[in-house]
Design a protein around this motif. Sequence first.
Motif, mmCIF file in Angstrom:
data_model
loop_
_atom_site.group_PDB
_atom_site.id
_atom_site.type_symbol
_atom_site.label_atom_id
_atom_site.label_comp_id
_atom_site.label_asym_id
_atom_site.label_seq_id
_atom_site.Cartn_x
_atom_site.Cartn_y
_atom_site.Cartn_z
ATOM 1 N N ARG A 63 -8.829 -36.601 -53.395
ATOM 2 C CA ARG A 63 -7.863 -35.746 -53.102
ATOM 3 C C ARG A 63 -6.862 -35.457 -54.095
ATOM 4 N N THR A 64 -6.667 -36.796 -55.197
ATOM 5 C CA THR A 64 -6.167 -36.412 -56.614
ATOM 6 C C THR A 64 -6.688 -36.494 -57.998
ATOM 7 N N ASP A 65 -6.667 -36.088 -59.226
ATOM 8 C CA ASP A 65 -6.611 -36.511 -60.135
ATOM 9 C C ASP A 65 -7.277 -38.092 -60.749
ATOM 10 N N ALA A 66 -6.705 -38.716 -59.984
ATOM 11 C CA ALA A 66 -6.505 -40.154 -60.104
ATOM 12 C C ALA A 66 -7.568 -41.384 -59.438
ATOM 13 N N GLU A 67 -7.830 -40.413 -58.198
ATOM 14 C CA GLU A 67 -8.400 -40.837 -57.385
ATOM 15 C C GLU A 67 -10.029 -40.737 -58.273
ATOM 16 N N ASN A 123 -10.681 -42.719 -60.824
ATOM 17 C CA ASN A 123 -11.687 -43.918 -60.406
ATOM 18 C C ASN A 123 -12.712 -43.915 -60.057
ATOM 19 N N LEU A 124 -12.477 -43.531 -58.662
ATOM 20 C CA LEU A 124 -14.164 -43.139 -58.619
ATOM 21 C C LEU A 124 -15.472 -42.562 -59.446
ATOM 22 N N GLY A 125 -14.716 -41.647 -60.042
ATOM 23 C CA GLY A 125 -15.881 -41.165 -61.327
ATOM 24 C C GLY A 125 -16.322 -42.638 -61.845
ATOM 25 N N GLY A 165 -13.929 -29.536 -53.091
ATOM 26 C CA GLY A 165 -14.032 -28.839 -54.974
ATOM 27 C C GLY A 165 -13.751 -29.603 -55.753
ATOM 28 N N ILE A 166 -13.046 -30.529 -55.229
ATOM 29 C CA ILE A 166 -12.447 -31.363 -56.365
ATOM 30 C C ILE A 166 -13.438 -32.401 -57.352
#
Length: 153
Positions: A64-68, A71-73, A115-116
């Motif tokens: 949902r967020t750029d931070a997530e 971290n996942l990426g 889409g993120i």
Amino acid sequence: MRCRAALAVSFALAFGACTKDAPPMPTACIDTDRDGYERALADAPGAVVLPGATLISTCSRRVRTDAELQNLGSTVHALAEELAARARDDGDARAALQLGFLSAAVSRGASHSNGIASELGRRVETAGAGVRERSPAVARALDEGLAAGAAHG
């Protein structure tokens, strides 16, 4: 022109409502380190789950967020690069199978996300460039992993 503007505003409000009410990313997606993802992938082409019975596709679907995403990426992409190197450089068919599963699972989730996570799916997929050419056994293993990850990743 007003109709387009009204349509755009309606879409934005509807999209915002959907993502606001969507379930959050499970903590297992971020709390699990690279080694934890690799341990989970040891079960590929069978059921691959992170702690809490979390599917890898659930992680990329619920970003949902750029931070997530970051971290996942960082975790998933680093693992994809390592698996690809082992498959490409060492001819490790097991690593190719796990890479295929990981790639398809991330892409499966990203295709149902807001889409993120689409770029993450593309990056994990391209990490495996050249793996297929290593040998027929590695190519078969990669294909088996891709099929399994797409089916139940």
